[in-house]
Design an enzyme around this catalytic site. Sequence first.
Site, PDB file in Angstrom:
ATOM      1  N   SER A 195       0.819  -1.210   0.176  1.00 55.79           N
ATOM      2  CA  SER A 195      -0.042   0.154   0.020  1.00 55.79           C
ATOM      3  C   SER A 195       0.814   1.347   0.056  1.00 55.79           C
ATOM      4  CB  SER A 195      -0.937   0.011   1.257  1.00 55.79           C
ATOM      5  OG  SER A 195      -1.745  -1.104   1.226  1.00 55.79           O
ATOM      6  N   HIS A 236       0.745   4.512   4.606  1.00 47.84           N
ATOM      7  CA  HIS A 236      -0.005   5.081   3.359  1.00 47.84           C
ATOM      8  C   HIS A 236       0.080   6.662   3.429  1.00 47.84           C
ATOM      9  CE1 HIS A 236      -3.741   2.138   3.411  1.00 47.84           C
ATOM     10  NE2 HIS A 236      -2.513   1.573   3.585  1.00 47.84           N
TER      11      HIS A 236
END
Length: 246
Positions: free
Chosen positions: A126, A177
């Site tokens: 991610s 993230h």
Amino acid sequence: MFFRNESFQQFIRYYPIVTAIILIHVLLFLVTNLPFFPGKYIFSVLAGVNLYISEGELWRFVTPMFLHGGFAHMLFNSFSLVLFGPGLERMLGKFKFSALYLAGGVLANIATYFVNPLYYTHVGSSGAIFALFGFYIAIIAYRKHMLSQQNSQIILTITVIGVIMTFLQPNINITAHIFGLIAGFLIGSIAYYDNKNKSSFNLGSSGSRGMGKLTLPKLNLRSVPLGKLIIWGIIALLAIVGFITR
């Protein structure tokens, strides 16, 4: 731009790096989950564990990018890469796309190491995928003519939703993230700030039926050495991390 119309064979030919990353995702998932492989051991060696990184196992800044905690996790990240990776791979070329993806993921994992406690363990791509979003946002900020309005809206919408969901879903590496997004934006910003070539073109305009049928220009980053992008990205990210954690 984000809607795939290629056949399977065309996709592999047009986007070899995206294909290779997804293949690594799948192979590592199988190796670490099938009963006749020493899956738990391999998983433990490749996972991002801050304690082991502090003891010198620096490969753990890289390997967690290709490892996932379950089938749904692997499938979602691979699908995201299928949607948002090909446009940048075609634009940047294989080598620079690979460098962007790896640099974004590694910087996200470095931030994870500094921000989270030593017992923290993480896996997943991610952070690298959010770095792609950050690079797209740099394009929107500095070279709007490179993306159609529709594609710009898609990227911004998906990014906002992704950031919101980062804070709402459990067991998410929030640090990866957010700092992956920042890293991608910083790398893109540095590239476009130094790039004096402002030739006009439109990427993914309405009416195109797939990347395979478009003649896309290469992004001119020759004036910006790859090492410079990565080094300045690392310096900027570590400065932010140091400011937050001091």
